[in-house]
Write a protein that holds these residues in place. Structure first.
Motif, PDB file in Angstrom:
ATOM      1  N   VAL B  99       0.781  -1.388  -0.007  1.00 23.43           N
ATOM      2  CA  VAL B  99      -0.129  -0.424  -0.230  1.00 23.43           C
ATOM      3  C   VAL B  99       0.450   1.399   0.160  1.00 23.43           C
ATOM      4  CG1 VAL B  99      -1.971   1.319   1.434  1.00 23.43           C
ATOM      5  CG2 VAL B  99      -1.975  -0.668   1.180  1.00 23.43           C
ATOM      6  N   GLU B 100       1.955   1.388   0.671  1.00 26.74           N
ATOM      7  CA  GLU B 100       2.814   2.682   0.699  1.00 26.74           C
ATOM      8  C   GLU B 100       3.588   2.740  -0.864  1.00 26.74           C
ATOM      9  OE1 GLU B 100       6.105   1.601   3.122  1.00 26.74           O
ATOM     10  OE2 GLU B 100       7.257   3.801   2.754  1.00 26.74           O
ATOM     11  N   SER B 101       3.874   1.225  -1.372  1.00 26.89           N
ATOM     12  CA  SER B 101       4.570   1.653  -2.996  1.00 26.89           C
ATOM     13  C   SER B 101       3.470   1.913  -3.752  1.00 26.89           C
ATOM     14  CB  SER B 101       5.151  -0.069  -3.121  1.00 26.89           C
ATOM     15  OG  SER B 101       4.367   0.204  -4.405  1.00 26.89           O
ATOM     16  N   VAL B 102       1.715   1.722  -3.663  1.00 23.53           N
ATOM     17  CA  VAL B 102       0.998   2.155  -4.385  1.00 23.53           C
ATOM     18  C   VAL B 102       0.661   3.443  -4.065  1.00 23.53           C
ATOM     19  CG1 VAL B 102      -1.742   1.688  -5.426  1.00 23.53           C
ATOM     20  CG2 VAL B 102       0.079   0.058  -4.649  1.00 23.53           C
ATOM     21  N   THR B 103       0.616   3.715  -3.064  1.00 20.91           N
ATOM     22  CA  THR B 103      -0.107   5.092  -2.586  1.00 20.91           C
ATOM     23  C   THR B 103       1.429   5.907  -2.979  1.00 20.91           C
ATOM     24  OG1 THR B 103      -1.160   4.437  -0.425  1.00 20.91           O
ATOM     25  CG2 THR B 103      -0.681   6.819  -1.071  1.00 20.91           C
ATOM     26  N   LEU B 104       2.498   6.173  -2.772  1.00 18.98           N
ATOM     27  CA  LEU B 104       3.493   7.013  -3.950  1.00 18.98           C
ATOM     28  C   LEU B 104       3.676   6.711  -4.580  1.00 18.98           C
ATOM     29  CD1 LEU B 104       6.984   5.637  -1.274  1.00 18.98           C
ATOM     30  CD2 LEU B 104       5.730   7.446  -1.182  1.00 18.98           C
ATOM     31  N   HIS B 105       2.842   6.485  -5.536  1.00 15.01           N
ATOM     32  CA  HIS B 105       3.731   5.805  -7.287  1.00 15.01           C
ATOM     33  C   HIS B 105       1.883   6.588  -7.298  1.00 15.01           C
ATOM     34  CE1 HIS B 105       2.125   4.560 -11.315  1.00 15.01           C
ATOM     35  NE2 HIS B 105       0.786   4.698 -11.107  1.00 15.01           N
ATOM     36  N   LEU B 106       0.553   6.855  -7.055  1.00 15.26           N
ATOM     37  CA  LEU B 106      -0.690   7.193  -6.913  1.00 15.26           C
ATOM     38  C   LEU B 106      -0.439   8.995  -6.619  1.00 15.26           C
ATOM     39  CD1 LEU B 106      -3.379   4.890  -5.870  1.00 15.26           C
ATOM     40  CD2 LEU B 106      -3.349   5.572  -7.801  1.00 15.26           C
ATOM     41  N   THR B 107       0.517   9.633  -5.471  1.00 16.22           N
ATOM     42  CA  THR B 107       0.527  10.845  -5.163  1.00 16.22           C
ATOM     43  C   THR B 107       1.776  11.859  -6.294  1.00 16.22           C
ATOM     44  OG1 THR B 107       1.844  10.048  -3.466  1.00 16.22           O
ATOM     45  CG2 THR B 107      -0.145  10.823  -2.935  1.00 16.22           C
ATOM     46  N   VAL B 108       3.188  11.073  -5.899  1.00 15.16           N
ATOM     47  CA  VAL B 108       4.254  11.066  -6.598  1.00 15.16           C
ATOM     48  C   VAL B 108       3.793  11.692  -8.203  1.00 15.16           C
ATOM     49  CG1 VAL B 108       6.995  11.346  -7.361  1.00 15.16           C
ATOM     50  CG2 VAL B 108       5.477  10.376  -5.213  1.00 15.16           C
ATOM     51  N   ARG B 109       3.113  10.803  -9.345  1.00 17.80           N
ATOM     52  CA  ARG B 109       2.238  10.457 -10.232  1.00 17.80           C
ATOM     53  C   ARG B 109       1.035  10.841 -10.228  1.00 17.80           C
ATOM     54  NH1 ARG B 109       5.530   5.181 -10.588  1.00 17.80           N
ATOM     55  NH2 ARG B 109       7.900   5.784 -10.341  1.00 17.80           N
ATOM     56  N   ALA B 110       0.807  12.016  -9.602  1.00 17.70           N
ATOM     57  CA  ALA B 110      -1.324  11.739  -9.768  1.00 17.70           C
ATOM     58  C   ALA B 110      -1.529  11.910 -11.511  1.00 17.70           C
ATOM     59  CB  ALA B 110      -2.060  12.502  -8.557  1.00 17.70           C
ATOM     60  N   ARG B 111      -1.249  13.403 -11.994  1.00 16.09           N
ATOM     61  CA  ARG B 111      -1.678  12.934 -12.926  1.00 16.09           C
ATOM     62  C   ARG B 111      -1.539  12.193 -14.254  1.00 16.09           C
ATOM     63  NH1 ARG B 111      -2.193  19.340 -13.916  1.00 16.09           N
ATOM     64  NH2 ARG B 111      -1.761  19.009 -15.722  1.00 16.09           N
ATOM     65  N   LEU B 112      -0.435  11.711 -13.746  1.00 12.52           N
ATOM     66  CA  LEU B 112      -0.274   9.940 -15.190  1.00 12.52           C
ATOM     67  C   LEU B 112      -1.350   9.415 -14.468  1.00 12.52           C
ATOM     68  CD1 LEU B 112       1.327   9.458 -17.223  1.00 12.52           C
ATOM     69  CD2 LEU B 112       3.133   8.315 -15.164  1.00 12.52           C
ATOM     70  N   ALA B 113      -1.293   8.819 -12.923  1.00 12.36           N
ATOM     71  CA  ALA B 113      -2.130   8.173 -12.525  1.00 12.36           C
ATOM     72  C   ALA B 113      -3.371   7.899 -12.804  1.00 12.36           C
ATOM     73  CB  ALA B 113      -1.950   6.895 -10.707  1.00 12.36           C
ATOM     74  N   ALA B 114      -4.061   9.203 -12.823  1.00 15.74           N
ATOM     75  CA  ALA B 114      -5.755   9.155 -13.255  1.00 15.74           C
ATOM     76  C   ALA B 114      -5.867   9.476 -14.074  1.00 15.74           C
ATOM     77  CB  ALA B 114      -5.649  10.910 -12.790  1.00 15.74           C
ATOM     78  N   LEU B 115      -5.722   8.814 -15.722  1.00 14.22           N
ATOM     79  CA  LEU B 115      -5.094   8.410 -16.950  1.00 14.22           C
ATOM     80  C   LEU B 115      -5.806   7.298 -17.156  1.00 14.22           C
ATOM     81  CD1 LEU B 115      -2.537   9.824 -18.212  1.00 14.22           C
ATOM     82  CD2 LEU B 115      -5.202  10.930 -18.548  1.00 14.22           C
ATOM     83  N   ASP B 116      -5.977   6.530 -15.713  1.00 11.92           N
ATOM     84  CA  ASP B 116      -6.186   5.323 -16.003  1.00 11.92           C
ATOM     85  C   ASP B 116      -7.198   5.209 -16.323  1.00 11.92           C
ATOM     86  OD1 ASP B 116      -6.193   1.967 -14.816  1.00 11.92           O
ATOM     87  OD2 ASP B 116      -7.959   3.609 -13.403  1.00 11.92           O
ATOM     88  N   SER B 117      -8.400   5.727 -15.700  1.00 10.33           N
ATOM     89  CA  SER B 117     -10.407   6.170 -15.762  1.00 10.33           C
ATOM     90  C   SER B 117     -10.097   5.943 -17.655  1.00 10.33           C
ATOM     91  CB  SER B 117     -10.713   7.367 -14.705  1.00 10.33           C
ATOM     92  OG  SER B 117      -9.991   8.280 -15.112  1.00 10.33           O
ATOM     93  N   GLU B 118      -9.196   6.767 -18.386  1.00  6.26           N
ATOM     94  CA  GLU B 118      -9.520   6.559 -19.697  1.00  6.26           C
ATOM     95  C   GLU B 118      -9.526   5.419 -20.455  1.00  6.26           C
ATOM     96  OE1 GLU B 118     -10.225  10.171 -21.086  1.00  6.26           O
ATOM     97  OE2 GLU B 118     -10.169  10.582 -18.837  1.00  6.26           O
TER      98      GLU B 118
END
Lengths: 207, 207
Positions: B99-118
């Motif tokens: 969860v630490e690893s996933v959360t770091l990805h989802l915050t440090v790379r928030a704009r990139l990670a948000a593209l998942d919904s596309e």
């Protein structure tokens, strides 16, 4: 069942949101192609009217999305308030009812509810009325968590964070729920009530 | 830190994903306007190349989104595996690291990670390679939950459902996280480790 003013809301009986023909066809188009992938011409063709006829009812495509989203979230809010009012004074039961009510909305109306993620494409002005009800929805959830923490039945470090986490967990439901699948809306609701109470530290451990 | 094959992965040191100029500008365009709201012409203009030059590198807009999403999720998966390997045999620590690893990805790379919904706008063929890694990611999470349930340290009724709920909660983070806000990625990670363990029934109650 709850009486608010003169109206009685049977919040457990969750049916599709009643929409005009234009809004219903628009919501299907937005679901399939996204807000940006849908043209006013597409919508007019689905409804079977001319583009000018469509503009007679709605100023533009943005106004149509606002109307669709607004109808969905206004009903969600009214049902949530009724579900809480129906639970008496116990914050655990209030949360169970609220999560049940939200989950029924997110499953019975999965395709409509999934459009929530399109709202970030609205301009700041167009977004405002929807953002306000969305915020009210968040505050309604947060108020129940606050009461549970005060009563010593919920155990969370940060109420705002727990609210976001809980709503995030629920808002993912329309992304995988299909009404042709093995789970009924009531099944999903039962599971998410359990998961939500665990998230808030409310359920006793089973060991 | 973990060694996989000959490569050492410092999974706690989460930096922006390295992307080519084309993919970096594309991801910004997709973030701002959505997949359907972005044209190949927009992307070429941002990169400062002609449209034919862009087509030399990528077959079409869909292939660009697939490349962007693929780069992000492949790195997420490798880091998740390293985080789990780093935790030894304890499923609770494995989940905390994951969860630490996933959360770091989802915050440090928030704009990139948000593209998942596309990704739901991709055609079935284009979506397949991404969907496979996405599924592997879900199975990685589920395998840790399974081990915790077997070991008697997690308490959930349905592992598949708990996996979806946990990932849904985490995937909501890029929708609200802003790097100019008061919380660092490490702060968010700490909170979501706690929330995730609560969701899985792993944390002792505080009363």
């Amino acid at each position: 069942m709850t009486t608010t003013g003169t109206e009685t809301i049977d919040w457990r009986n969750c049916q599709p949101v009643e929409l005009t023909d234009i809004l219903r066809h628009s919501s299907e188009a937005f679901y399939e192609h996204g807000f940006h992938g849908t043209t006013v011409r597409d919508i007019a063709a689905r409804v079977g009217v001319t583009v000018p006829a469509l503009y007679y009812h709605h100023e533009n495509k943005e106004a149509i999305l606002v109307a669709v989203l607004g109808a969905a979230i206004a009903d969600l809010q009214v049902r949530g308030e009724a579900a809480i009012a129906d639970a008496g004074d116990d914050p655990v039961q209030q949360m169970a009812n609220l999560v049940e009510s939200v989950t029924l909305h997110l499953t019975v109306r999965a395709r409509l509810a999934a459009l929530d993620s399109e709202y970030r494409y609205l301009s700041a002005d167009a977004r405002m009325p929807y953002a306000e009800v969305r915020k009210a929805n968040e505050l309604l959830t947060r108020s129940v968590i606050d009461r549970g923490v005060e009563a010593g039945v919920f155990h969370v470090d940060d109420t705002a964070e727990a609210t976001r986490a809980l709503l995030g967990m629920l808002q993912a439901i329309p992304r995988w729920y299909v009404d042709s699948g093995p789970l009924t809306p009531a099944d999903v609701a039962t599971r998410y009530v359990g998961l939500s109470l665990a998230l808030l530290g409310a359920t006793p451990r089973k060991d």
